[in-house]
Design a protein around this motif. Structure first.
Motif, short mmCIF file in Angstrom:
data_model
loop_
_atom_site.label_atom_id
_atom_site.label_comp_id
_atom_site.label_asym_id
_atom_site.label_seq_id
_atom_site.Cartn_x
_atom_site.Cartn_y
_atom_site.Cartn_z
N THR A 91 0.85 -1.19 0.00
CA THR A 91 0.00 0.00 0.00
C THR A 91 0.89 1.24 0.00
OG1 THR A 91 -1.75 -1.15 1.20
CG2 THR A 91 -1.80 1.27 1.23
N LEU A 116 0.73 5.80 -0.79
CA LEU A 116 0.09 7.04 -1.23
C LEU A 116 1.03 7.74 -2.19
CD1 LEU A 116 -1.53 8.71 1.92
CD2 LEU A 116 -2.71 8.01 -0.18
N THR A 172 -3.91 12.84 -5.65
CA THR A 172 -3.49 11.91 -4.60
C THR A 172 -4.09 10.55 -4.92
OG1 THR A 172 -3.49 13.68 -2.97
CG2 THR A 172 -3.49 11.42 -2.14
N LEU A 196 -4.26 6.46 -3.70
CA LEU A 196 -4.01 5.38 -2.75
C LEU A 196 -3.95 4.08 -3.55
CD1 LEU A 196 -3.80 4.21 0.15
CD2 LEU A 196 -6.31 4.03 0.11
N THR A 227 -3.38 0.11 -3.16
CA THR A 227 -3.32 -0.98 -2.21
C THR A 227 -3.63 -2.27 -2.95
OG1 THR A 227 -4.27 -1.91 -0.19
CG2 THR A 227 -5.70 -0.47 -1.50
#
Length: 944
Positions: free
Chosen positions: A786, A788, A842, A844, A846
């Protein structure tokens, strides 16, 4: 291994250095590619020019299936023609770096020129399906020394997928919150290796369809707005429209049957009875039937193959075919012409006949000479159907030579055939013939001249044109344009010899190119015998260019204290045009890395742009730009201005009463075979920060300064400027005053605006980029690592200045919107250029899931008229506030063979600002701002 192009997740904006890093646990590993902006391969993948990269994954996350939409979100780009370009528009989509005009942005496909779709040399990037794009590399700043003419503002290079094995199907669907504006995109890719891996072939097919949205379907665009003032004289926006109305308008001042005077003229009810014309109440609202989003249908087929015939020779071929159909729709044709009506016309009421006899039959011959404003609604809306058939074939050979050298030679041929079909226009000659109506036997009405099946025409009163009369005056037109481009080029590159700091890299090459095009208008269009579409005459011509070029990369020092790397690069190109003769372009710059954490770079480039076929050879054509007549009563003409109005033919008794009939004026554009080349100078200096103590962080800051001189534009900067400059000169013999005439009503008739090398453009500012990847160890939503990822790209404009001619005022357009600032191509269309724009994203990531939020910021702007001296209080919308957009997107890899994407654009449903007379169209700037509102998209990719 999947490649991540240093993008900050959402937009895929790469490092200005052009770095490419591999995503995953080994993020420092570099994958070697050739960065756009140079022909010299660099294993460290750096560039002295700012480079931004958009990847295919980022295009998918954005939900944009046409590439121009995602490019127009980049701060370095001023939106050109897009899916919302209905009027102005021509059915194409363009990219405009730095706002210097799409003809000054060079578009490449796989590093090679792509056939243009207009005689102005502009490539329609609708012809490059997004799902076939592996990545897009954007280099801002002059690059003529590397790529030749047109790279004044920079280069956009589309890298296509050309090494594919297997089968893949992509499908995507989008729709707005209002339930309209649907688009569908389906593509299939099939490829594989052969001859034991020595060859690969890829076939790609794509179908795309986009549905229309009308201006009447959004509140902000449902009514045409105009600048006005309230009872107290305060500037406001009010509902306006056109003086070409449904039931005909006769312009004032007029003497009415009761002896009164109407300064605004008269209109007519359905019975043909006249009454004083009310402004703005009786103006025609043309907005609802205009497209806000133009529909589109595209078929595309691409094939690519390569085969290694020997260790040092690989043959390759590319073939593209695109059928692209984009209609445009405008309000019904406006009849705003000088016409004649016989006073014994049986369609005339007694009151109308008296008005015509009193005001318009000075010689008493029974013929009224009038100027009317009539919307020919009975003919239906004007429709312009553009169909483009484009194909391009390219073949070449490339390979590696001993001692690290390589070569590439190719030939390409491209052809575009555009069919433009115009519907529901009207022939002025037939209108005039049908207006001479007389009483026939048995109470019938016939034409004085019945030839050609003439049907009498009653224009006095809305809905009074019969179906038969509408069919008689209605004309269509089919215009065709053919564009051909041939390119033959060869280059060789490698290290000439070794220096203490590394190999001295060179690239040498030659190129031959021929551009040829012809525009053949319909006979009605060519003759000017049309009222709804702009007339145009044939345009045909060609030019060739022969070029020699070279680049050098000199490593000076390396691995010394405070000199990790110091290098110089230079480039030189000699071009011999059949039109402008010999020209030289060149570049010089270098890089200095005192440590691994920082790199300083700078570059100077001289670029040129040779005039294109349209600019050189175009026959006279029409345009109808906005203008302000200083003789209008609202402008308060007095003194020397009033004297000039009288000298131009307006009776002194009408000063203070005369009103210009329309907000637009007819401009007559034409080519100029004596044009010279444009020249530009670009300076860039910047720093790249990659601190070794913070993993996966990069920050770049680049200053740019671009100056274009001898720019090709309309004489005087366009019709509106010519009128203004005439009254600044106060000399009826000045070239500006001699460029236009007035009709019998006193209104400006035609303004001549031929092409000239009389304009200049300047822009300077800062590009700021930042990218950071933050691993979230121990935080797992789904199986897998994971992280960012943050990406930021912003541009701050210090200046964006436009000068329409030598000795004229230089207009500051940075932070302004609207006329007289230039739009795409240098035309005065009022495209906004905020001082600050940025995109922050941005993501994420994962395991198999990526979720992205993107923030698009468009800074505040002022009305450009303020920059030229108009008092702020006289402008209804003196300032447009900043606009923020937020987008959401996700990608989920359900398996190795199945991936889903989806998202929401304009999450907060932000409506565009209304701009009044500073608008481009639809009361706003629809290419800069989102005009559709909240939009949803879903898609799937299946691999087999």
């Amino acid at each position: 291994m999947r490649t991540w192009l240093m993008a900050g997740a959402a937009m895929g904006f790469g490092l200005a250095a052009g770095s490419v890093q591999a995503q995953g646990t080994d993020s420092a590993q570099l994958e070697e590619i050739v960065v756009t902006g140079s022909r010299i391969s660099r294993p460290e993948l750096t560039s002295s020019s700012p480079v931004a990269v958009v990847s295919n994954e980022d295009i998918r996350l954005s939900g944009n299936v046409n590439v121009e939409q995602i490019l127009n979100e980049m701060p370095q780009v001023v939106p050109g023609l897009t899916s919302t370009s209905n009027n102005p528009g021509n059915g194409t989509a363009s990219v405009d770096l730095r706002g210097l005009g799409p003809q000054r942005t060079l578009v490449l496909v796989n590093g090679r020129r792509f056939v243009p779709s207009s005689q102005g040399g502009v490539v329609d990037i609708n012809n490059i399906p997004a799902s076939l794009v592996q990545r897009v590399e954007v280099v801002t700043g002059g690059a003529s020394a590397v790529y030749g003419s047109d790279a004044v503002a920079g280069v956009v290079n589309f890298i296509l997928r050309d090494d594919f094995e297997g089968a893949e199907v992509n499908a995507q669907y989008g729709i707005t919150q209002e339930g309209d504006g649907e688009d569908y995109d389906v593509s299939a890719t099939l490829g594989g290796n052969f001859a034991e891996g020595r060859g690969n072939a890829v076939v790609f097919a794509n179908y795309y369809k986009r549905k229309a949205v009308f201006q009447g379907e959004r509140e902000f665009s449902a009514f045409a707005l105009q600048d006005d003032e309230d009872a107290s004289g305060r500037a406001i926006l009010s509902r306006g429209g056109s003086s070409s109305v449904l039931g005909t308008r006769l312009f004032g001042p007029l003497t009415l049957p009761n002896g009164a005077t109407s300064s605004t003229g008269v209109g007519f009810d359905t019975a043909g009875n006249p009454s004083p014309f009310r402004i703005p109440t009786d103006l025609y609202n043309f907005a609802p039937v205009n497209y806000l989003q133009v529909p589109q249908e595209r078929w595309a087929l691409t094939g690519m193959a390569r085969y290694e015939i020997a260790e040092a020779a690989e043959l390759y071929v590319e073939a593209n075919f695109i059928n692209n159909q984009v209609p445009q729709q405008l309000a019904p044709s406006p009849l705003a012409e000088d016409i004649q009506v016989n006073l014994d016309n049986p369609f005339l009421s007694a009151a109308t006949r008296q008005i015509l006899a009193t005001n318009f039959d000075e010689d008493g011959d029974g013929i009224a000479d009038i100027t009317v404003g009539r919307r020919l609604a009975e003919l239906g809306p004007r429709i312009s159907n553009d169909e483009y058939n484009a194909y391009r074939v390219l073949s070449g050979v490339r390979g590696d030579l001993p001692f690290g050298w390589n070569y590439d030679a190719y030939y390409s041929y491209g052809r575009v055939k555009r069919e433009n079909r115009l519907e529901n226009d009207a022939a002025l000659s037939r209108i005039q013939q049908a207006l001479f109506a007389v009483a026939g036997p048995g109470g019938t009405v016939t034409c004085q001249d019945p030839s050609g099946g003439c049907v009498p025409l009653n224009i006095f009163g809305a809905g009074n044109i019969s179906q038969e009369a509408a069919d008689f005056i209605r004309v269509g037109a089919t215009n065709s344009t053919t564009i051909e481009e041939q390119v033959a080029a060869a280059s060789i590159s490698g290290d000439l010899f070794e220096l203490p700091a590394g190999g001295l890299g060179v690239a040498l090459g030659a190129e031959w190119r021929k551009e040829k095009s012809a525009f053949t208008p319909d006979e009605f269009l060519a003759s000017g015998d049309v009222v709804g579409f702009n007339a145009g005459e044939p345009t045909a011509g060609s030019f060739t260019v022969k070029e020699l070029f070279g680049e050098v990369l000199v490593p000076i020092l390396s691995d010394l204290p405070f000199v990790k790397d110091l290098s110089f690069e230079g480039g030189l190109r000699y071009s011999d045009y059949s039109t402008v003769g010999s020209v030289w372009t060149y570049k010089a710059g270098g890089e200095w890395s005192p440590t691994d954490d920082i790199r300083i770079r700078g570059l100077y480039q001289r670029a040129v742009r040779a005039p294109n076929v349209l600019e050189l050879f175009s026959g006279p054509s029409q345009d109808f730009p906005a203008y302000t007549d200083p003789c209008d009563a609202g402008q308060g003409p007095a003194g020397a201005v009033a004297d000039l109005c009288v000298a131009q033919g307006i009776p002194r008794t009408q000063l203070g009463i005369f009103e210009q009939a329309n907000s637009q004026v007819e401009a007559r554009l034409s080519g100029n075979p004596d044009l010279n080349e444009e020249k530009s100078d670009t300076y860039t200096i910047g720093a790249v920060l990659t601190p070794t103590f913070i993993d996966d962080l990069s920050i770049t800051v680049d200053y740019f300064n671009i100056k274009v001189k001898d720019a090709v534009g309309q004489f005087g900067g366009g019709a509106g400027n010519i009128v203004s400059l005439c009254f600044q000169s106060l000399d009826i013999n000045s070239p500006f005053c001699q460029a236009f005439t007035r009709d019998q009503s006193g209104n400006i008739d035609i303004v001549d605006t031929p092409n000239a090398n009389n304009a200049s453009l300047k822009t300077q500012g800062l590009d700021i980029q930042a990218n950071y990847a933050l691993p979230l160890d121990g935080f797992t939503l789904l199986e897998g690592d994971t992280a960012l990822r943050f990406g930021f790209l912003g541009t701050y404009l210090f200046d964006y200045k436009f000068q329409s001619g030598p000795g004229l005022d230089e207009i500051q357009c940075a932070g302004f919107t609207g006329s007289p600032c230039p739009g795409p191509g240098g035309a005065v269309t009022g495209t906004g250029t905020p001082e600050w724009k940025h995109v922050l994203s941005t993501t994420l990531e994962t395991g198999p899931l990526s979720m992205r939020v993107q923030w698009r910021f468009i800074g505040s702007m002022k009305d450009a008229r303020i920059s030229t001296g108009t008092p702020r209080e006289d402008v209804p919308v003196p300032k447009v506030g900043a606009v923020n957009y937020f987008d959401l997107g996700f990608q989920f890899m359900a398996s190795e063979n199945l991936t889903f994407v989806g998202g929401v654009d304009n999450l907060l449903d932000r409506s565009p600002p209304t701009l009044g007379d500073a608008q481009v169209q639809a009361n706003t700037d629809p290419s800069l701002y989102d005009v559709l509102g909240r939009r949803f998209f879903v898609g799937v990719t299946a691999k087999f």
